[in-house]
Design an enzyme around this catalytic site. Structure first.
Site, PDB file in Angstrom:
ATOM      1  N   ASP A 149       0.829  -1.201   0.000  1.00 23.66           N
ATOM      2  CA  ASP A 149       0.000   0.000   0.000  1.00 23.66           C
ATOM      3  C   ASP A 149       0.866   1.256   0.000  1.00 23.66           C
ATOM      4  O   ASP A 149       1.628   1.485   0.941  1.00 23.66           O
ATOM      5  CB  ASP A 149      -0.911  -0.007   1.230  1.00 23.66           C
ATOM      6  CG  ASP A 149      -2.056   0.982   1.139  1.00 23.66           C
ATOM      7  OD1 ASP A 149      -1.840   2.094   0.640  1.00 23.66           O
ATOM      8  OD2 ASP A 149      -3.175   0.631   1.566  1.00 23.66           O
ATOM      9  N   HIS A 160      -2.607  -0.238  -2.694  1.00 27.13           N
ATOM     10  CA  HIS A 160      -3.818   0.453  -2.246  1.00 27.13           C
ATOM     11  C   HIS A 160      -4.919   0.357  -3.304  1.00 27.13           C
ATOM     12  O   HIS A 160      -4.659   0.440  -4.500  1.00 27.13           O
ATOM     13  CB  HIS A 160      -3.474   1.920  -1.981  1.00 27.13           C
ATOM     14  CG  HIS A 160      -4.555   2.689  -1.319  1.00 27.13           C
ATOM     15  ND1 HIS A 160      -4.816   2.603   0.032  1.00 27.13           N
ATOM     16  CD2 HIS A 160      -5.457   3.574  -1.818  1.00 27.13           C
ATOM     17  CE1 HIS A 160      -5.829   3.403   0.335  1.00 27.13           C
ATOM     18  NE2 HIS A 160      -6.238   3.999  -0.773  1.00 27.13           N
TER      19      HIS A 160
END
Length: 230
Positions: free
Chosen positions: A168, A199
């Site tokens: 992420d 993400h």
């Protein structure tokens, strides 16, 4: 399946929400918490999907205090700029107030239990919803800044799932470790990690969308809601 826009009354005023109901007309409830792009097509589609699975889904417009009716995509630089401006102005505490009001508004339309699911900004808010509201079960996808709110976890009384993307770009590995360590002793919390995903891996059409991981996460979320809200 298409939903409708309704008005939700909160302590600081009324705001819009996108409501999708199952064919039966009622069922358990799920509050769907937006990303930084507002209640856009992705979020409305998520509500419609939940409705197709038997849930009454309601996505509140959490940016109403800044600018009502935000509905943008992740496709242009200008929209990303706008999204981050909104994110910068957003008051998380007020957001939780509005989510609590949304749960109250949704509950009478349901068979009794109401949960919440959120993505990105909404992932953090889903976590805080578990900490500070009467949500019966909550799910957060790649929530940002949770590592800074671990003290809030003492308020978690109902089941919570967190889906964490290992790569992420907005939640560094160190932050991920803090989240896992900070919540590992909380029996209400289940954490699923997706080591190779970035993400927003579950956002259809997004740059980092990964169908396999998204399907896996969504299946886990659906089974979780059917178990705890049904």
């Amino acid at each position: 399946m298409s939903g409708e826009t309704i008005s939700i009354n909160g302590p600081d005023g009324s705001f819009a929400g996108y409501l999708a109901k199952p064919k039966s007309g009622t069922g358990p409830g799920v509050v769907v918490i937006q990303e930084i792009f507002g209640v856009n097509e992705v979020i409305r589609d998520r509500c419609d999907w939940l409705a197709s699975e038997g849930f009454v889904a309601l996505a509140p417009d959490l940016f109403w205090r800044i600018e009502p009716g935000i509905d943008i995509t992740d496709k242009t630089e200008a929209e990303w700029k706008k999204a981050f401006e909104l994110f910068g102005k957003f008051d998380v505490e007020k957001g939780i107030v509005d989510i609590a009001a949304t749960i109250r508004a949704l509950r009478p339309m349901t068979t009794g239990k109401v949960g919440a699911v959120g993505y990105c900004l909404g992932g953090q808010l889903a976590y805080l919803t578990a900490c500070h509201t009467d949500s019966d079960a909550s799910v957060g996808y790649y929530g940002v800044n949770i590592q800074n709110r671990l003290a809030d976890a003492s308020g978690i009384r109902k089941p919570l799932i967190l889906h964490i993307a290992g790569k992420d770009e907005f939640v560094p590995v160190e932050a991920q470790k803090q989240i896992v360590a900070g919540l590992k002793d909380n029996s209400h919390v289940t954490i699923y990690q997706y080591p190779e995903d970035d993400h927003a891996f579950a956002r259809p059409g997004g740059q980092h969308y990964d169908k396999k991981s998204a399907d896996e996460a969504n299946a886990r979320s659906l089974a979780f809601f059917k178990k705890h809200l049904g």
